[in-house]
Design an enzyme around this catalytic site. Sequence first.
Site, short mmCIF file in Angstrom:
data_model
loop_
_atom_site.label_atom_id
_atom_site.label_comp_id
_atom_site.label_asym_id
_atom_site.label_seq_id
_atom_site.Cartn_x
_atom_site.Cartn_y
_atom_site.Cartn_z
N CYS A 243 50.79 -50.73 -0.49
CA CYS A 243 50.44 -49.37 0.10
C CYS A 243 51.64 -49.12 0.87
O CYS A 243 52.53 -49.98 1.34
CB CYS A 243 49.22 -49.37 0.83
SG CYS A 243 47.69 -49.92 -0.37
N ARG B 236 57.79 -47.66 -3.87
CA ARG B 236 56.89 -48.99 -4.00
C ARG B 236 55.70 -48.56 -5.00
O ARG B 236 55.05 -49.67 -5.11
CB ARG B 236 56.53 -49.04 -2.62
CG ARG B 236 57.33 -49.10 -1.47
CD ARG B 236 56.79 -48.59 -0.03
NE ARG B 236 55.74 -49.40 0.33
CZ ARG B 236 55.57 -50.67 1.20
NH1 ARG B 236 57.04 -50.83 1.85
NH2 ARG B 236 54.60 -51.15 1.52
N TRP C 82 48.36 -48.35 -3.47
CA TRP C 82 48.74 -49.08 -4.20
C TRP C 82 47.24 -50.14 -4.47
O TRP C 82 47.13 -50.93 -3.97
CB TRP C 82 49.64 -50.11 -4.31
CG TRP C 82 50.11 -51.12 -5.09
CD1 TRP C 82 49.47 -52.34 -5.23
CD2 TRP C 82 50.53 -50.96 -6.48
NE1 TRP C 82 50.04 -52.99 -6.53
CE2 TRP C 82 50.79 -52.21 -7.08
CE3 TRP C 82 51.44 -49.90 -7.32
CZ2 TRP C 82 51.18 -52.29 -8.39
CZ3 TRP C 82 52.08 -49.95 -8.15
CH2 TRP C 82 51.75 -51.42 -9.21
N ASN D 36 47.38 -51.46 5.01
CA ASN D 36 47.96 -52.01 3.80
C ASN D 36 47.90 -53.56 3.81
O ASN D 36 48.13 -54.17 4.91
CB ASN D 36 49.77 -51.72 3.88
CG ASN D 36 50.44 -52.51 2.93
OD1 ASN D 36 50.00 -52.88 1.70
ND2 ASN D 36 51.52 -53.02 2.99
N GLY D 37 47.44 -54.04 2.55
CA GLY D 37 47.18 -55.75 2.68
C GLY D 37 45.91 -55.95 2.16
O GLY D 37 45.27 -55.15 1.26
N GLU E 8 61.45 -68.17 -20.89
CA GLU E 8 61.75 -67.30 -19.67
C GLU E 8 63.22 -67.39 -19.21
O GLU E 8 63.74 -66.35 -19.00
CB GLU E 8 60.64 -67.72 -18.73
CG GLU E 8 60.86 -66.75 -17.42
CD GLU E 8 60.70 -65.26 -17.88
OE1 GLU E 8 60.33 -64.96 -19.03
OE2 GLU E 8 60.95 -64.28 -17.20
N LYS F 219 65.53 -63.87 -19.34
CA LYS F 219 66.13 -63.46 -18.01
C LYS F 219 67.58 -62.90 -18.07
O LYS F 219 68.28 -62.06 -17.70
CB LYS F 219 65.88 -64.21 -16.66
CG LYS F 219 64.36 -64.13 -16.45
CD LYS F 219 63.92 -63.06 -15.30
CE LYS F 219 63.22 -61.72 -15.93
NZ LYS F 219 62.32 -62.10 -17.11
N GLU G 20 68.55 -60.46 -20.92
CA GLU G 20 68.29 -59.29 -20.73
C GLU G 20 68.96 -58.57 -19.67
O GLU G 20 69.11 -57.22 -19.84
CB GLU G 20 66.78 -58.98 -20.61
CG GLU G 20 66.15 -59.48 -19.30
CD GLU G 20 64.74 -59.31 -19.08
OE1 GLU G 20 64.39 -57.97 -19.61
OE2 GLU G 20 64.01 -59.83 -18.56
N HIS H 4 67.26 -80.61 -35.53
CA HIS H 4 67.06 -80.03 -36.67
C HIS H 4 67.50 -78.67 -36.96
O HIS H 4 67.12 -77.80 -37.96
CB HIS H 4 65.55 -79.58 -36.56
CG HIS H 4 64.56 -80.97 -36.30
ND1 HIS H 4 64.17 -81.78 -37.49
CD2 HIS H 4 63.94 -81.28 -35.36
CE1 HIS H 4 63.50 -82.89 -36.78
NE2 HIS H 4 63.38 -82.68 -35.57
N LYS I 138 60.78 -50.62 -18.26
CA LYS I 138 60.08 -51.15 -17.29
C LYS I 138 58.99 -51.57 -18.20
O LYS I 138 58.16 -52.50 -18.24
CB LYS I 138 59.75 -50.69 -16.08
CG LYS I 138 58.91 -51.54 -15.22
CD LYS I 138 59.79 -52.96 -15.07
CE LYS I 138 58.63 -53.83 -14.36
NZ LYS I 138 59.02 -55.28 -14.29
#
Length: 609
Positions: A2, A27, A74, A100-101, A482, A486, A489, A505, A604
């Site tokens: 937030c 944010r 948020w 916020n939290g 992964e 990363k 991309e 193989h 995104k």
Amino acid sequence: MCGIVGYLGKKKAVPILIDNLKRLEYRGYDSAGVAVIKDSTLVVEKSVGKLSKLETIVIPKDYPSTIGIGHTRWATHGKPSDINAHPHMDCKGEIALVHNGIIENYLELKEELIGRGHRFLSETDTEVIVHLVEEFYQGDLLEAVRSAVKRLEGSYAIAVVSSREPERIVVARKDSPLILGIGEGEYFVASDIPAVLNYTRNIWILENGELGEISPSGCKVYDLEGNEKKKETMVVSWDISMAEKGGYPHFMIKEIHEQPNALRETFRGRVGVDGLVRLDFKNITVEELKNLKKLYFVACGTAYHAGLVGKYLIERFVRIPVEADIASEFRYRDPIFEKNSLMIVISQSGETADTLAALRMAKENGVKVVAICNVVGSSIARESDDVLYTYAGPEIAVASTKAYTSQLMVIYLLMLLLAQIKGTLPIDKIKEFVEDLRKIPDIATKVLEDLEPAIIDFSKRYYKAHDVFFIGRGLDYALSLEGALKLKEISYIHAEAYAAGELKHGPLSLLEEGVPVICLATQGYLLDKMISNIKEVKAREAIAIGFGIEGTEDLKDVCDEVFYVPKVNDIYASVITVIPLQLIAYYMAKERGCDIDQPRNLAKSVTVE
Ligand code: AGP
């Protein structure tokens, strides 16, 4: 996360509050609100939706008030709605608060306060704080806030105003950021520096456990015991763009560094005093989990890679079959849905079309769905039977980093809960694994401190590579996928991941002198096999770059260079070892001058098929 703002000065507060909240829009948020004091009365205006909607409500009213607080929410507890938006007020409408939290003990505090006659309007954890302040208020807002925060468990950054003290803002922080801006006869509160840069560059940063008060005579800061503290004024040289990234050059590197806190927030409140895991399922019963015969992890991209880690761990420790599928494949392969099964969809955005489609297929076939998601109120969150949220905060960079590690944190907790419910691990073993998990955020901090400089140097040596291979076995295979994603991309380098045992193989034919091969070797029980595979790599004159847990000395004998992550239970190695792989991708892309936060051809959130 937030966004909090506050203002006390000689100008009308509302336009400044709105302007400062706009500086925090990057944010991410789902609702917004302000509180001002007009004719000794508290006025709160708030609405779900964008700031522009709030503006249409408050600007025409042209409030003359020169004091106020504001908030962009948020959502973490309670869906996005007008009533859940901040500021929240006490029963008498004399105190307003923004937060916020995450308040871990809000349910017990809420029951206690309701038992003493307080009336709650929202579903949020935040509202308990303003009612606590109301209870402790005896004519001094600062003292009331000090007493209230001592009852809180969890993280908070708060700003509070009261019509009883119309020239005072009180603030407090623990584990959520909060700053004070010192202007010319005017003072500011904010969650983050960008919010105040248009008005002042003189900043006080509140530390954990500090409280502050703003009045026309200036700002003062105190510790929890009431002792005044001297604060150094920091003069900020950043421009707005740098400030939005917290001083980092890109959102991606900022979010890589936010991972220890994202992991801490995602772990927070999910282990009981008995040292065992407790996850807040609302529609799936313990009985259903106990009778579970099969799991489906379904997701896309990085989220799928998290699901693959889940497959390996849950099959190993919970002893039920687990399928891990790419959503766009799953939905078209006419999958077989078994009785007593459960689908787990993983999605940072909660809007990925293929993942949403897979969720709907499962429900049409009578299979319940749990979402691991980072966005409260997103489509996937709303349509799932239960949601296990990651608390990574908004992830802005297209390349997913803190969302991935937070997804792994949820998967680790889920694995331990299922092992507990199904009795497939002894309780003392589960408690040991829980304590190993509790250490992960600090280990993540250490791996960033230990390895970032060496990775920067490594990236300067290899950023011109045309092909990079990532190999591993078991959890390290899931991780190699992964690492390769990363790198490819954001740096546009051709990067491939292979199960290390698969090289002979076919892929081995691609290895030749000078080709860098990232060899992930964190799994103790597979180390000998990995060493053999690394020798295969070396026999083709390729370059073997090893990643292992400190103490794995054998790697030095076979690799050209080795990066060691701090000691960690190797079942959790993925969440730690991925961090240097993220850094490799970032710094190679940086050397190549790529558009790191917005890589070409990518979005995104892939909300179309
Ligand atoms: C990850 O770096 C990519 N940006 C992409 O693979 C992403 O993980 C995928 O599109 C899934 O997104 P979601 O988690 O929002 O569903």
